[in-house]
Enzyme design. Sequence first.
Site: not given
Length: 606
Positions: A2, A27, A75, A99-100, A482, A486, A489, A505, A601
């Site tokens: 928001c 945002r 949002w 907000n919050g 992950e 990261k 990429e 192995h 994206k």
Amino acid sequence: MCGIVGYIGVKEAKSIILEGLKELEYRGYDSAGFAIFNNNQATLFKAVGKLTNLVEKCKDFKTQGFSVAIGHTRWATHGKPTEANAHPHSGEATFVVHNGIIENYALLKEELIKKGFKFSSQTDTEVLVHLFEDELSRLSDPSKAFRAMIGRLEGAFAILLITKSEPDRIYFVKHGSPMIVGLAEDGEVHFASSDAPLIGYTREVVYLEDGMYGVATTNKLELHTLETDEVITPQFKRLPESKNFAQKEGFRYFMEKEIYEQHQVLIDTMMGRVVNQKISFDDEVSPSLFEGIDEIKICACGTSYHAALTASYLFERLAKIRTTSEIASEFRYKEPLLRPSTLFIVISQSGETADTLEALKMAKRAGLKTLAICNVDNSSIVREADATLLTRAGIEKGVASTKAFATQVAVLWMTALYLAQLRHSLPREKLETEINALRHIREVTKVTPTLHEKLKRLSKRYLHGHGFFFIGRDLFYPLALEGALKLKEISYLHAEGYPAGEMKHGPIALADSELFTIALMPKTLLYDKIKSNVEELSARDSTILAISPEPFELADDFITTHPHEHPMLEFFEMMVVIQLLSMEIAIRMGNDVDMPRNLAKSVTVE
Ligand code: M6R
């Protein structure tokens, strides 16, 4: 996420508010609105979707002379993106943007309903406006009523409030969510939740600190502390001059900003879902979705697949239900045998990933119940699934997913615990331990300057070599995957994630001093096992960067994490370490980490 703007002055207020909201578009939002007092008239406009919808709705409205105005981009977190849920929320004669989260909103709402207040939205924010008016009827003084209202709130919030009996001022408070206020030379007052909307209007601003509240009128800013109610002198600072810089909130890249804001967005992710000592998905998913289910299959791509793999450990361990995770592009063509007693979960940040969407459609055609875990409401995946749990990460601009992953894992952990509640698969004390740990992920994901500085310095030693192995065991194996994703990429260096126990192995054949091993060594999960795996690599001269709360003498480099009682807290803390490390390596290599080459994206093609 928001956004808030506010204005007091004689310029055309609608345009100023709309321009401010435009600056906050980056945002992400799904509805917007504003309220204005002008010429003894209160006007409210709200619209779902893009700002152009709001612009169209208010195209015939203009202010003349002095106005007070507040605006908001929302949002959706608590309640769908509808016009009723959009801000400002209004009472008899008051408007509020926020907000919050108001953590105790349910209790306050119940109390206000009993007193006869009518609610028209599903948001936590609406309680503010009714609570204020309730206090106002008792105290007959808006400033006292505002103070009394704040005193009843629990949670994190930034609030602007305007009320008809004092149409020349804006009441404000900041407690956990950002809020900035600027005085312009001609006495105008501007508010915003980040720098960008203020640039061009004011040069000097006050970055309100937590626990500050007050009231602003033309050329006047009255500030108090919440703790003692004392009046404080505003400390003005210079605004940045570049809007692009301001949108990144002072960070070099959106990815960096998104790593730093993980601890904040996780508050939204848990809002209304971790209630007392229980997980509640009341308004989102019905328990009937899980009826007759004896197995779970999770399907996703990329980072979302790593969250899926993490969940397969959590679901089996906590909810005691057989769980498998699959890469969507593989699943689509393997002619999978699907049973109606399997719950099919898809995970996607964008909600538009073609392979994940197709996997979801296949599951539906086979008659399975489906659940989407997604960051974008109304996306194709959300529309297709039977039920959705939104991750509430806010818009993610960096192509390399960071906060989306953090919030996916948080939602999946909550889902595992929700299922554990339904299936009575955990003793009460164990469930409480889990929920207590869950409440702490906000703290462990907060980036400290010391950690970031250390990783910045360390990164210069990892710019060459013939490859990286991120290794971990159990829950830390998906995290290793992950970490490797990261790094590769954004740095374009070769990196692999591997289960530590598998190195011998085959991959150990690659070990030499130019092979960098990033070892995830949590103390709470299989520490001795991973330690001996890392020792094997060290004996073959691999360069070791160990991440652990426990000193490890064979490490060439070492990042000390905090000791935690729960593996998931170690998980979240190490997640931040590998994100920052990857980013710093990539920045040193001269890459634009927000827009890595060859990547998009949202991958809407097969
Ligand atoms: O939007 P989705 O979560 O469905 O996207 C899946 C992958 O394309 C995405 O996670 C990708 O791997 C990211 N670039 C990882 O940082």
